[in-house]
Design an enzyme around this catalytic site. Structure first.
Site: not given
Ligand code: GLY
Length: 409
Positions: A127, A189
């Site tokens: 992230d 993601d």
């Molecule tokens: N990247 C985490 C979400 O979309 O909740």
């Protein structure tokens, strides 16, 4: 379905000014219908919401994450190394500075960005792109903060260290935090984190960052999507052979259901990868993902949190997915060559913006956020029908893109 918008024809911008990539070579003009969406009014609304929220957000070690259902003020959480949302609040402030050129927003953005410089070494999850690029990347690009360059380059190095060449993707999560999976986990993601690598490769970082980003996008394209162009959330790969072991979900309704924000990340990701590479296979893929997503949407263009949850009509919406897609469709409308598709994607984006800014989804007069009615992780029992900081981030990014389109008309 009939268009809801007034039929004022305008010429839209070239994507040169639309993307954050100042070197973009695509320069298409589109003609499209202007919706009844009032951009200037909406920028003023968002500025008023920030004027209301910012004085209450004084703890620099925290960031606003959500506003609970029926509450009005942001719940703040620590800027932790494991907290993927840490960068969105400074990112919003940078966009407000870019939209208004008011020095007070720049000062506030700097204050909220520079508190987590040490996150540049995060290598315990993927992230870091979500955390560092909205804050330091936007600061570099919109705030002319050239001193952020080294921080971004180190961040890219940290992200790249998670790439497994045997699999061909960046490893998203640690198994310790997600014990359901034993080997190499990649989630959809992760596509968004590639923007940090592309930026770094163009700005003095290793060329390998570019190769890693492209390989990740290719492998994901091959394994992460169903034949109908919808995305799984989590793929577990064998770390040694690269073989797909299983396809699951964490935040969707079920392993094989279609989680709407996952599809949104895919659309945004492949649009951005095409902007950065110019490789047509990524553009075609972004279009296929978009067309499927548009087909699944309800009348107001704001998806339910999962497309396959039973009793869909009674389920919560996810305004965050709508904001993500609205922002990237504005960009996609400038990247596709076909005039009909330019209009189609632009009109779809405007339809989303119109719904998001409506009484139903706007936070104005109700909360300190720009938007309400997002759903973070209903399957895990939290963030259900709330305001979310990343919904606001992609919404203001869309406003910034629209303003650039209008200015270069
Ligand atoms: N990247 C985490 C979400 O979309 O909740």
């Amino acid at each position: 379905m009939k268009l809801l918008f007034a039929s004022v024809l305008i010429c839209l911008a070239s994507c040169q000014n639309l993307s954050k990539n100042k070197n973009s070579t695509v320069d298409s003009k589109v003609t499209a219908k202007l919706s009844s969406f009032d951009l200037n009014k909406e920028i003023k609304n968002c500025e008023a919401q920030l004027n209301q929220a910012v004085p209450k957000l004084t703890d620099l070690s925290k960031h606003p994450r959500l506003i609970e259902t029926n509450e009005t003020e942001w719940k703040e959480i620590s800027n932790g190394r494991l907290v993927w949302t840490s960068g969105f609040y400074p990112g919003i402030l940078w966009y407000m500075y870019d939209l208004t050129k008011e020095e007070k927003w720049k000062a506030e953005a700097i204050k909220r960005t520079e508190v987590f410089e040490d996150f540049k070494t995060i290598n315990e999850h993927h992230d870091i792109g979500f955390m560092m690029f909205p804050a330091y990347g936007n600061g570099y690009i919109f705030g002319d903060k050239k001193e952020y360059k080294d921080i971004l380059l180190t961040s890219a190095e940290s992200l790249a260290s998670r790439f497994n060449p045997k699999v061909g993707t960046i490893r998203s999560w640690s198994n310790k935090m997600h014990p359901r999976w034993q080997q190499h986990i990649t989630i959809i993601d992760n596509m968004l984190n590639l923007e940090l690598l592309f930026w770094a490769a163009k700005n003095g970082g290793s060329k390998e960052f570019y190769d890693i980003a492209v390989k990740h996008a290719e492998t994901t394209m091959e394994n992460h999507f169903r034949p109908d162009y919808t995305s799984w959330h989590v793929i577990e790969y064998d770390s040694i052979t690269g073989k797909v072991l299983n396809r699951h979900t964490k935040q969707g309704y079920a392993d094989d259901s279609r989680w709407s924000r996952g599809q949104a990340w895919g659309i945004y990701g492949y649009t951005m990868v095409y902007r950065e590479t110019g490789d047509k296979k990524f553009l075609e893929f972004a279009e296929k993902l978009t067309d499927k997503y548009l087909e699944l949407l309800p009348e107001d263009y704001i998806p339910h949190w999962d497309f396959d949850v039973p009793n869909l009509e009674n389920e919560e919406r996810d305004a965050s997915a709508a904001a993500i897609v609205a922002s990237c469709l504005l960009e996609l409308s400038t990247l596709v060559e076909d005039k009909m598709n330019q209009e189609r994607y632009y009109n779809a984006a405007m339809r989303m913006m119109e719904s998001l800014s409506s009484e139903q989804y706007s936070g104005v007069g109700k909360t300190d956020s720009f938007l309400v009615h997002s759903t973070g992780a209903k399957s895990l029992g939290h963030e259900i029908d709330v305001a979310l900081i990343y919904a606001d981030y992609y919404y203001i990014e869309a406003l910034d893109r629209l303003q650039k389109m209008a200015h270069s008309k």
